[in-house]
Design an enzyme around this catalytic site. Structure first.
Site, PDB file in Angstrom:
ATOM      1  CE  LYS A  83     -34.667  74.127  18.751  1.00  0.00           C
ATOM      2  NZ  LYS A  83     -35.896  74.540  18.047  1.00  0.00           N
TER       3      LYS A  83
HETATM    4  C1  E4P Z   1     -38.914  73.420  19.369  1.00  0.00           C
HETATM    5  O1  E4P Z   1     -37.810  73.678  19.733  1.00  0.00           O
HETATM    6  C2  E4P Z   1     -39.207  72.570  18.207  1.00  0.00           C
HETATM    7  O2  E4P Z   1     -38.527  73.053  17.093  1.00  0.00           O
HETATM    8  C3  E4P Z   1     -40.671  72.496  17.955  1.00  0.00           C
HETATM    9  O3  E4P Z   1     -41.338  72.392  19.198  1.00  0.00           O
HETATM   10  C4  E4P Z   1     -41.073  71.413  17.000  1.00  0.00           C
HETATM   11  O4  E4P Z   1     -42.472  71.284  16.997  1.00  0.00           O
HETATM   12  P1  E4P Z   1     -43.257  70.469  15.871  1.00  0.00           P
HETATM   13  O5  E4P Z   1     -42.943  69.005  16.041  1.00  0.00           O
HETATM   14  O6  E4P Z   1     -44.702  70.754  16.136  1.00  0.00           O
HETATM   15  O7  E4P Z   1     -42.776  70.988  14.553  1.00  0.00           O
END
Ligand code: E4P
Length: 217
Positions: A83
């Site tokens: 990622k």
């Molecule tokens: C997923 O890949 C993200 O890191 C995550 O959905 C972020 O979510 P949040 O905005 O609730 O922290």
């Protein structure tokens, strides 16, 4: 629609995985912090548990360091999706690792133009953040719809991974629009089964069944 679970909590992943609800997992540095676990150890455990892609995020900000981190994370298991944030260094990392055959999830996407760049850099997944746009009074769902249209216009194969999902309605709307994947916290996925009429109907059926005096087992 594929369901990824957005957590680094092993027990929560295992519970949903046993129900067949987990097609993959996403983590990020904040979720690793919340788990209290070592990133390499917990990511390996998740990869052993789940068959689908498991996103593990780099934390360097320069491309060379990101690429090195990405290669190290990729060695954890074949189902790692590295990622990377949607910066030019992240896009360079995406291009390099994708060319090596590595799955890459480009995260922190907040615009259609950013999503186009990720597709051109060979991303396996683009992660537009719905909830964080809603938090600043923009419509996160509009972004998912725009990216869907543009990706379809040009036949981009990058999968739209609707992220930062906070409500069950985000899941329904993502499905309607045609997001390929949603990633949601375990609590949101569990709430998808809830309906007051289901509870009320079951209560009535059980009360009537008790009056029959019968048993099935
Ligand atoms: C997923 O890949 C993200 O890191 C995550 O959905 C972020 O979510 P949040 O905005 O609730 O922290």
């Amino acid at each position: 629609m594929k369901f990824f679970v957005d957590t680094a909590e092993i027990a929560a992943i295992a519970e949903l995985n046993d129900l067949g609800m987990v097609d993959g997992v996403t983590t990020n540095p904040s979720l690793i912090l919340k788990s209290g676990r070592d990133i390499l150890e917990v990511t390996k455990e998740i990869c052993d548990l789940v068959d689908g892609p498991v996103s593990a995020e780099v934390v360097a900000t320069e491309a060379d360091d990101m690429i090195a981190e990405g290669r190290k994370l990729a060695k954890i298991a074949p189902n790692i999706a590295v990622k990377v944030p949607l910066t030019w260094a992240g896009l360079k990392t995406c291009k390099t690792l994708s060319d090596e055959g590595q799955m890459v999830n480009v995260t922190l996407c907040f615009s259609t133009n950013q999503a186009i760049l990720a597709a051109k850099a060979g991303a396996t997944f683009i992660s537009p953040f719905i909830g964080r746009l809603d938090d600043i009074n923009l419509d996160g769902m509009d972004l998912i719809a725009d990216i869907r249209q543009v990706y379809d216009n040009y036949g981009y194969e990058t999968e739209i991974l609707a992220a930062s999902i906070r409500t069950v309605n985000h899941v329904t709307d993502s499905a309607r629009i045609g997001a390929d994947v949603i990633t949601a916290p375990p609590g949101v996925i569990k709430k998808l089964a809830d309906h007051p009429l289901t509870d009320k109907g079951l209560e009535t059926f059980l009360a009537d069944w008790a009056k029959t005096g019968q048993k099935i087992l």
